[in-house]
Design an enzyme around this catalytic site. Structure first.
Site, PDB file in Angstrom:
ATOM      1  N   GLU A 107      11.514  -0.357  -9.899  1.00  0.00           N
ATOM      2  CA  GLU A 107      10.259   0.405  -9.705  1.00  0.00           C
ATOM      3  C   GLU A 107      10.536   1.666  -8.879  1.00  0.00           C
ATOM      4  O   GLU A 107       9.933   1.914  -7.834  1.00  0.00           O
ATOM      5  CB  GLU A 107       9.158  -0.437  -9.060  1.00  0.00           C
ATOM      6  CG  GLU A 107       7.776   0.173  -9.214  1.00  0.00           C
ATOM      7  CD  GLU A 107       6.691  -0.633  -8.511  1.00  0.00           C
ATOM      8  OE1 GLU A 107       6.517  -0.492  -7.301  1.00  0.00           O
ATOM      9  OE2 GLU A 107       5.997  -1.408  -9.196  1.00  0.00           O
ATOM     10  N   HIS A 120      -5.757  -4.559   0.919  1.00  0.00           N
ATOM     11  CA  HIS A 120      -4.848  -4.817   2.034  1.00  0.00           C
ATOM     12  C   HIS A 120      -4.152  -3.578   2.591  1.00  0.00           C
ATOM     13  O   HIS A 120      -3.337  -3.684   3.500  1.00  0.00           O
ATOM     14  CB  HIS A 120      -3.763  -5.821   1.603  1.00  0.00           C
ATOM     15  CG  HIS A 120      -2.811  -5.258   0.590  1.00  0.00           C
ATOM     16  ND1 HIS A 120      -1.734  -4.484   0.952  1.00  0.00           N
ATOM     17  CD2 HIS A 120      -2.771  -5.335  -0.752  1.00  0.00           C
ATOM     18  CE1 HIS A 120      -1.075  -4.122  -0.138  1.00  0.00           C
ATOM     19  NE2 HIS A 120      -1.687  -4.619  -1.185  1.00  0.00           N
ATOM     20  N   ASP A 180       8.542  -0.725  -2.426  1.00  0.00           N
ATOM     21  CA  ASP A 180       8.417   0.223  -1.315  1.00  0.00           C
ATOM     22  C   ASP A 180       8.024  -0.436   0.006  1.00  0.00           C
ATOM     23  O   ASP A 180       7.411   0.190   0.865  1.00  0.00           O
ATOM     24  CB  ASP A 180       7.380   1.282  -1.690  1.00  0.00           C
ATOM     25  CG  ASP A 180       6.098   0.650  -2.228  1.00  0.00           C
ATOM     26  OD1 ASP A 180       5.833  -0.516  -1.876  1.00  0.00           O
ATOM     27  OD2 ASP A 180       5.372   1.308  -2.994  1.00  0.00           O
TER      28      ASP A 180
END
Ligand code: UD1
Ligand code: UDP
Length: 377
Positions: free
Chosen positions: A119, A205, A97
Site C-alpha cells: 500500500e 478513530h 502508514d
C-alpha cells in the site's frame, strides 16, 4: 536455500491487508515466512489473526494503554533491532502508514535489509493530515526497495517524489483480496437488526479528530438517531480511550443506537453488507464499502484515496455537525441521491494483489537469482 521473509503486522488494518500476502507467500517453496506481530494493537490484532488462522512466529506485545507516539516508536525500534540481529531476514514486508510501519522501515534501513512497502504511495500532501500517518508513509516510501502501489494515482504520487519508477509496481490493494476471501463466508449480524429498518454503520478513530471534531461527530450522530427513530445506528467503538470514553458519554441511552466492541472481520463485513450506508473516517472502510455497493460519508476534509470520491461512491463531509446531519439526512430522504452513491465499483483492487506481490518477490529471489547464476562471468 529458502529466503527468510519477515511479514510484520501491528494493527487491525495491517493484519487484514497483510493476511492475503502472508498466506500467498506461505505457499511458496522458496520463501521461509516469519510473521512478526508488533502487537501495536493487542485485542484487535488478535481478532484478525484468529480470523485468518495466522499464528505469529514472533510477538513483541508492544501495546500499552493510551500509548504515546514517541514511546511506541522508541520501544519498537529497540525491539526490532533485536529481532533483525537474531533473524537476519532477506527481506521485510509491512503495510500502510502506522507507527509500526515507520519503525520497521527505519529498522530495515539501519540493518540494510530490503523493505517492501505494501500500500505504497497514498498521499494527501498535508503532513498533519492524517496525523501521523502521512509522515509515516512518506518516510517509509523513501526507505523502501519495493513499492506495491494500489492504484495509478499512488504510483504517480511516488513518481512526484522521484522514487525510481522501476521499483514501483501497481498491484491493487490487498484489502480487496481479504474482503473477497471473507465476504463469501456466512456470518451473523452482531445485532438483531429488524429487517424492515435501515441501518447506518459507523466507525471513527482518527487522531486528528480527537477533541472538538469527535465531539461534533457524536453530537451529529445523536441528532440523526433522534430525528430518525426508524433508523438503526450500529457503532463498533474503537478501544482508544480518546474515542471510547466520548462515544459512550455522548451516545449511550438511545434506543436506536448500538455501541459495541470492535467486531471480528466477518461480522463487520456482514454489517457493511446489511448497512444502508456507512459513516466513517477509516481508510480500509473507504476501500471495502464501494466494492459492496455501500455509500460512505467520510468524516474527513481530504482523503488519500481519491478514486472512490471521483467515482461518486464516497463523499468527504468533514466533521462539522451540520454537514454530517444534512449529508446523512439526504441519503435517508432522497432515493436519487442514494442511488447515485450506491453503485458497486471496486477502484482499489480485483482480489489478485497478493498474487502480484508474491510474483514480484519470486522474480526477485528465484528467477533473477537463478539467471544470475548461469550468466557467464
Ligand atoms: C492506529 C494507527 C492508525 C490506524 C489505526 C487503525 C498509529 C499512530 N495509528 O491508531 O494509523 O488507522 O491504528 O485502527 O499507528 N487499544 C486497545 N486495544 C487494541 C487497540 C488499541 O486497547 O486492540 C487502545 C490502547 O489504549 C492503545 C490505544 O488504543 O494505546 C491507541 O492505539 P494506537 O495503535 O497507538 O493508535 P490507534 O488510534 O489505534
Ligand atoms: N473492521 C473490523 N471490525 C470493526 C471495524 C472495522 O474488522 O469493528 C475492519 C474494516 O473492515 C477494515 C479495517 O478494519 O478492513 C479498518 O481498520 P481501521 O478503521 O481500524 O483502520 P484504518 O483502515 O483507518 O487504518
Amino acid at each position: 536455500m529458502k529466503k527468510k521473509i519477515i511479514c510484520v503486522v501491528g494493527t487491525r488494518p495491517e493484519a487484514i491487508k497483510m493476511a492475503p500476502v502472508i498466506l500467498a507467500l506461505q505457499a511458496e517453496q522458496w520463501a521461509d515466512v516469519k510473521v512478526l506481530a508488533t502487537a501495536q494493537h493487542r485485542g484487535m490484532l488478535d481478532q484478525v489473526l484468529d480470523h485468518f488462522k495466522i499464528v505469529p512466529d514472533i510477538d513483541l506485545n508492544i501495546m500499552r494503554p493510551n500509548q504515546s507516539l514517541t514511546e511506541l516508536t522508541a520501544r519498537l525500534l529497540v525491539e526490532l533491532n533485536e529481532v533483525f540481529l537474531a533473524e537476519k531476514p532477506a527481506a521485510v514486508l509491512a503495510q500502510g502508514d502506522t507507527t509500526t510501519v515507520l519503525a520497521v522501515a527505519l529498522a530495515c534501513f539501519y540493518h540494510n535489509v530490503p523493505f517492501g512497502h505494501v500500500e505504497a504511495g497514498l498521499r494527501t500532501g498535508d503532513l498533519r493530515s492524517p496525523f501521523p500517518e502521512e509522515g509515516n508513509r512518506v518516510i517509509a516510501g523513501r526507505l523502501a526497495k519495493w513499492h506495491f502501489a494500489p492504484t495509478e494515482s499512488s504510483r504517480r504520487n511516488l513518481a512526484n517524489e522521484r522514487i525510481t519508477s522501476s521499483d514501483v509496481y501497481v498491484t491493487g490493494n490487498t484489502v480487496i483480496d481479504a474482503l473477497l476471501m471473507t465476504a463469501s463466508q456466512a456470518s451473523d449480524l452482531p445485532i438483531a437488526a429488524d429487517v424492515g429498518k435501515r441501518m447506518i454503520l459507523v466507525t471513527s478513530h482518527r487522531r486528528e479528530n480527537f477533541g472538538a471534531p469527535f465531539n461534533s461527530i457524536c453530537r451529529a450522530l445523536r441528532t440523526v438517531a433522534e430525528r430518525n427513530p426508524d433508523v438503526l445506528i450500529l457503532y463498533p467503538v474503537h478501544p482508544n480511550p480518546n474515542v471510547r470514553n466520548v462515544a459512550h458519554d455522548m451516545l449511550s441511552g438511545l434506543s436506536n443506537v448500538t455501541l459495541c466492541e470492535p467486531l471480528d472481520y466477518a461480522p463487520f463485513i456482514a454489517s457493511m453488507k446489511r448497512a444502508h450506508f456507512i459513516i466513517s473516517d477509516s481508510g480500509g472502510v473507504q476501500e471495502e464499502a464501494p466494492a459492496l455497493g455501500k455509500p460512505v460519508l467520510v468524516l474527513r476534509e481530504e482523503t488519500e484515496r481519491p478514486e472512490a470520491v471521483e467515482q461518486g461512491v464516497v463523499r468527504l463531509i468533514g466533521t462539522d455537525y451540520e454537514a454530517i446531519v444534512s449529508a446523512a439526512q439526504e441519503l435517508l430522504d432522497d432515493p436519487a441521491a442514494y442511488a447515485r452513491m450506491a453503485k458497486g465499483v471496486s477502484p482499489y483492487g480485483d482480489g489478485q494483489s497478493s498474487a502480484r506481490i508474491t510474483q514480484i518477490l519470486r522474480e526477485h529471489f528465484v528467477t533473477a537469482e537463478s539467471s544470475a547464476e548461469v550468466m557467464p562471468a
